[in-house]
Structures are given as structure tokens and as C-alpha cells.
Scaffold this motif. Structure first.
Motif, PDB file in Angstrom:
ATOM      1  N   MET A   1       0.786  -1.327   0.028  1.00  0.00           N
ATOM      2  CA  MET A   1       0.271   0.146  -0.050  1.00  0.00           C
ATOM      3  C   MET A   1       0.618   1.317   0.060  1.00  0.00           C
ATOM      4  N   ASP A   2       1.856   1.290   0.869  1.00  0.00           N
ATOM      5  CA  ASP A   2       2.998   2.000   1.007  1.00  0.00           C
ATOM      6  C   ASP A   2       3.188   2.953  -0.434  1.00  0.00           C
ATOM      7  N   ILE A   4       1.592   2.605  -2.947  1.00  0.00           N
ATOM      8  CA  ILE A   4       0.560   3.584  -3.628  1.00  0.00           C
ATOM      9  C   ILE A   4       0.746   5.402  -3.226  1.00  0.00           C
ATOM     10  N   ILE A   5       0.392   4.947  -1.843  1.00  0.00           N
ATOM     11  CA  ILE A   5       0.401   6.076  -1.154  1.00  0.00           C
ATOM     12  C   ILE A   5       1.365   7.903  -1.338  1.00  0.00           C
ATOM     13  N   GLU A   6       2.699   6.682  -1.573  1.00  0.00           N
ATOM     14  CA  GLU A   6       4.093   7.526  -1.809  1.00  0.00           C
ATOM     15  C   GLU A   6       4.120   7.620  -3.619  1.00  0.00           C
ATOM     16  N   PHE A   8       0.944   8.352  -5.338  1.00  0.00           N
ATOM     17  CA  PHE A   8      -0.292   8.679  -5.749  1.00  0.00           C
ATOM     18  C   PHE A   8       0.166   9.724  -6.713  1.00  0.00           C
ATOM     19  N   ASN A 191       8.306  -2.614  -7.835  1.00  0.00           N
ATOM     20  CA  ASN A 191       8.078  -2.855  -6.610  1.00  0.00           C
ATOM     21  C   ASN A 191       7.261  -4.662  -6.781  1.00  0.00           C
ATOM     22  N   GLN A 194       4.591  -6.297  -5.337  1.00  0.00           N
ATOM     23  CA  GLN A 194       3.117  -5.659  -4.786  1.00  0.00           C
ATOM     24  C   GLN A 194       2.155  -5.917  -6.823  1.00  0.00           C
ATOM     25  N   LEU A 197      -1.464  -5.252  -6.676  1.00  0.00           N
ATOM     26  CA  LEU A 197      -2.042  -4.419  -5.695  1.00  0.00           C
ATOM     27  C   LEU A 197      -1.893  -2.376  -7.491  1.00  0.00           C
ATOM     28  N   ILE A 198      -0.959  -3.078  -7.755  1.00  0.00           N
ATOM     29  CA  ILE A 198      -0.404  -1.713  -8.958  1.00  0.00           C
ATOM     30  C   ILE A 198      -1.249  -1.857  -9.866  1.00  0.00           C
ATOM     31  N   VAL A 201      -4.932  -0.663  -8.889  1.00  0.00           N
ATOM     32  CA  VAL A 201      -5.095   1.016  -8.593  1.00  0.00           C
ATOM     33  C   VAL A 201      -4.928   0.913 -10.290  1.00  0.00           C
TER      34      VAL A 201
END
Ligand SMILES: Nc1ncnc2c1ncn2[C@@H]1O[C@H](COP(=O)(O)OP(=O)(O)O)[C@@H](O)[C@H]1O
Ligand SMILES: [Mg+2]
Lengths: 228, 241
Positions: A1-2, A4-6, A8, A191, A194, A197-198, A201
Motif C-alpha cells: 500500500m505504501d 501507492i500512497i507514495e 499517488f 515493486n 505488489q 495491487l498496482i 489501482v
């Protein structure tokens, strides 16, 4: 998740780039596509031929090829440039490529729309003394557009998804921002654990952009399509 | 208005055979005949919606232009009212009537609207100006179509079975408008089987069969004493109804 947040802010900017590509090439496709449709129903045989050749050539050419041609053929070989900044130039080459490609589809959708307009409409216009262009512009096309709002929406959604192909010729903004699929690839490269997840998104990003267009155009098709 | 030796083929089908017809200014000519005899084709060639293969058509002594701007101008001078009304579906009633004058005659919008309101009042649909065609009855739509043609100040008006698509109760309202037009001196060619109209408004009845003009006479003599077998046979059939 980090991850994505980073990333974003970058993701937002990347999607914004796709949206800009889609907007500019969408306008170009609409204008060119309408012109081509007019060519294809025109009483002048040469114009009909140009329309037919354009549409059939482009529709049978993979988009990747068209986009690649823009950079290597149009830009490098023929020397067509839109800007001194490389990234700007590549952006506009992609816009032209996507626009020219999508125009062929807009043309065919519109032509189907023109066929749904009762011939009586055109006969009434002719009998009032309208020229071919006036007839098309004032009577036939407005009704044809109403009839094909939903399929035009689908064409535009396809265009938004097709903007990812622009990565082939390396569309970036002046600040070095990737368009979305390019950014996705970079993020996954760094990454790998991940990936899912990526991917999710970015897929969600496209759904968020395209879904309202689909809903809006079906709503408009119901409302305006009725007035015929 | 005059047709001289007009011939037209659709492939092997000889739809118009040696048509000679002249219509004087202010004259009202009713064209009748069995289905498929070429009545619609005749109207369409006069408006040059269809080209003819041989012969000439003269309006005010001048032959029909072949194409382009001159042809468009000619069409503007010849009004046409269709069986299926053909009002512009995406335009309001008012816009239907003003579009031609504004775009073809280059009339100012305000003038065109003023005239459109007058014409719509005259055909009895003045209060419907803001509606769309689909919101009107067939009879109302056909009267708007007549107003739309009139707005162009045509020299001749062609009517191709203007009441055939209408319910019986609406036929009269359209015919009344047409009778009024005839009384005002409009030159008219009317394809119709409405004998009442032919008797009250027509100067002449032209009977067509198989692409030919078989008979041409004043309404009274045509209906009471047709000369040809084809016409007698045809009248016998429609009078039974
Ligand atoms: N566009 C066309 N192509 C081929 N044949 C046609 C066309 N229009 C009309 N026809 C034929 O020409 C003949 C005359 O048609 P039309 O003028 O419509 O007759 P009417 O109006 O008297 O019923 C008919 O046999 C019809 O089938
Ligand atoms: Mg007919």
C-alpha cells in the motif's frame, strides 16, 4: 500500500496526461471523423474515394503501428514537428496518431447514424433549396449525432484506453511524468511483489474515468435520441 | 411551367413516357391515376429531385439547371409537400418554417420569424410554434409543411398525395388550407384522389396510367364523362369506396 500512497501524486499526474491525450485527440477525431463521413456520403466520387480509402486503411492497421509511424515516419523521416521541446513534440505526435486512428471509427459510427435518418428529411431539405453541405450540416448530421451518442461514447472510451499505447513512443510531460501505463510499468519494475495491487489501482483509475462517460452518453442517448 | 417530351427510365422500367404538360400561372392541376403510374416521379422530376433522361422542363421559360447552386435556387422556387410531411424532426415548428428563408433566402432572423408566425396562423397552427413535429397530429404537421414551403415564396407548389397518410378527420383541415391557397392564385400541381378537392379547386385534371398522360380535361367533364377505358375503369374503382 505504501507504494501507492507514495506514488499517488505521480499516478494522478499520469492519468491527467492520459486525459489530456484523450481530450485533444478526441476533438481531432470528432472533427476529422465528421469530415470523413461527409466525404463518404458526398456526391463527388473523388471525395467518396478518399473517405473510403482512409477509413479502410486505418481501420485495418494496428494502432501501435500508426503511433510508431507518427514518430519514425512523420517526425524523423518527414521532419514534421509540433514543438522544439522533445516531450511536447512527442505528445502532439501521439495526439495526431490517436486522432487520425479514432477518426476512422467516428466516421463509421456517424455513417451508420446518417443511415438511420429518414430519406424524407434530406428530400425536404433539398426541395427547400439547401445545398449538399447545408443539408448535411443543418438537417442530417444533427439527427445522425443524436442517433449515435451511445456508440460515440464507446468510441471515446476506447480512445481513452488507447491513450496508453502512446507509451510506445514514450509520451512524457515536460517534467518527465510518464503516462499511466508507462508509470505502472515503472512501479511494477521496482515493486514486483505488489504487481497485483498496482495493476488493480491503475485499472480502477481507468474505470473511474470511463464509467461516467458510458453512463452520461447512455443517459443522453435516451433523452435526445427520443426527439426524432 | 412546362414539360416537353419528358422521358425517364428506372433501369428497364419506362416510368415517364413522353410527358407533355404545361401549367399556366395560377392554374391548379390535379394529377390522378393508379398506384405506380408515375405520379410521384413526375413531381420529383419537376423539383429535380430526380433527373430526367430526355426532354426539357421549363419554369418561367427557363430550363431546369443541371446541378450546383443554380439547381438549389430552382428548388427553392418550387415548393414540395410530401405524403409523409418530412418536417425536420430535430427542429421546432417555428424553426422548420424559418430555416429555409434564413439559410437559403438569407432573410434576417427577425423577419423570417415574423413571416413564419403569420403563415403558421394562416394554416391554423400558430399556437404550436414552440413544439416539435412529433408532438403534433398528422394534419397539423402537414399544415406546417405547407407553411414551410410557402415561406420560400415559391412560384409553383407540388403536392404528392398530401392527405394519403392522414386519418379521415384530418383530411379536411389540410384540404381547406390547399383550397385557400388555390383561391389566392398559387400555381399548384396536386397528386390526390380527393375528388372533392379536384372539383372545387382544380382547373384541370390529368389522368396518368403506366407512365403516360392518358387524359387531360376540366374536372367536371373528366369525372362525369371520362374518354378512355383506363380512366373509366379507374374511376369505377375509386368511386365504389
Ligand atoms: N427510385 C426508384 N427506383 C426504381 N423504381 C422506382 C423508383 N421510384 C419509383 N419506382 C417505380 O416507378 C414506378 C412509378 O412510381 P411512382 O412515381 O412512385 O408512382 P405513383 O406515385 O403514381 O404511385 C413504380 O413502378 C415504382 O415501383
Ligand atoms: Mg406516389
Amino acid at each position: 500500500m505504501d507504494v501507492i500512497i507514495e506514488a499517488f501524486p505521480d499516478i494522478l499526474q499520469a492519468f491527467w496526461l492520459n486525459i489530456r491525450l484523450a481530450l485533444y485527440s478526441g476533438v481531432l477525431a470528432l472533427v476529422l471523423g465528421t469530415l470523413l463521413a461527409a466525404f463518404r456520403v458526398s456526391p463527388v466520387p473523388l471525395l467518396r474515394l478518399i473517405g473510403t480509402v482512409w477509413v479502410n486503411t486505418i481501420r485495418n492497421t494496428p494502432l501501435t503501428l500508426v503511433i510508431t509511424f507518427m514518430l519514425f515516419g512523420l517526425s524523423y523521416q518527414l521532419g514534421v514537428t509540433f514543438s522544439d521541446t522533445i516531450s511536447e513534440n512527442v505528445f502532439w505526435l501521439a495526439v495526431v496518431g490517436l486522432g487520425v486512428y479514432t477518426a476512422a471509427f467516428v466516421c463509421e459510427v456517424l455513417r451508420a447514424g446518417i443511415n438511420t435518418v429518414d430519406v424524407g428529411q434530406s428530400e425536404a431539405a433539398r426541395s427547400l433549396g439547401f445545398t449538399f453541405t447545408q443539408n448535411l450540416r443543418l438537417v442530417i448530421l444533427p439527427q445522425a449525432f443524436r442517433a449515435v451518442i451511445a456508440p460515440l461514447g464507446s468510441t471515446f472510451i476506447a480512445l481513452i484506453k488507447n491513450t496508453t499505447i502512446a507509451v510506445v513512443i514514450g509520451v512524457t510531460t515536460a517534467e518527465g511524468i510518464n503516462e499511466s501505463s508507462g508509470l505502472m510499468r515503472t512501479l511494477i519494475e521496482f515493486n514486483g511483489d505488489q504487481t497485483i495491487l498496482i495493476f488493480a489501482v491503475f485499472a480502477l483509475g481507468f474505470v473511474i474515468i470511463t464509467l461516467p462517460i458510458g453512463l452520461l452518453t447512455s443517459w443522453a442517448a435516451k433523452r435526445l435520441g427520443g426527439v426524432r | 411551367m412546362e414539360l416537353r417530351g419528358v422521358q425517364k427510365w428506372y433501369g428497364d422500367l419506362h416510368v415517364l413516357q413522353d410527358i407533355d404538360l404545361s401549367v399556366a400561372q395560377g392554374e391548379v392541376v390535379v394529377v390522378i391515376g393508379p398506384s405506380g403510374s408515375g405520379k410521384s416521379t413526375l413531381c420529383r422530376t419537376i423539383n429535380r429531385l430526380e433527373p430526367v433522361d430526355e426532354g426539357t422542363i421549363l419554369i418561367d421559360g427557363a430550363p431546369l439547371p443541371q446541378e450546383g447552386k443554380a439547381l438549389a435556387r430552382h428548388r427553392a422556387d418550387v415548393g414540395m409537400v410530401f405524403q409523409s410531411f418530412n418536417l425536420f424532426a430535430h427542429k421546432t415548428i417555428l424553426d422548420n418554417v424559418t430555416l429555409g428563408p434564413i439559410k437559403v433566402r438569407k432573410m434576417a432572423k427577425a423577419d423570417a420569424e415574423k413571416r413564419a408566425h403569420e403563415l403558421l396562423d394562416r394554416v391554423g397552427v400558430g399556437h404550436q410554434a414552440a413544439k416539435y413535429p412529433a408532438q403534433l397530429s398528422g394534419g397539423q404537421q402537414q399544415r406546417v409543411a405547407i407553411a414551410r414551403s410557402l415561406a420560400m415564396d415559391p412560384k409553383v407548389m407540388l403536392f404528392d398525395e398530401p392527405t394519403s397518410a392522414l386519418d379521415p378527420e384530418m383530411i379536411k383541415e389540410v384540404l381547406d388550407v390547399m383550397v385557400d391557397l388555390a383561391e389566392r392564385g398559387m400555381t399548384m400541381i396536386v397528386v390526390t384522389h380527393e375528388m372533392g378537392f379536384a372539383r372545387t379547386a382544380a382547373n384541370r385534371v390529368v389522368f396518368m396510367a403506366d407512365g403516360r398522360i392518358v387524359e387531360s380535361a376540366d374536372p367536371e367533364s373528366f369525372f362525369t364523362n371520362p374518354q378512355s377505358d383506363r380512366a373509366r375503369d379507374f374511376l369505377g374503382k375509386i368511386l365504389k369506396h
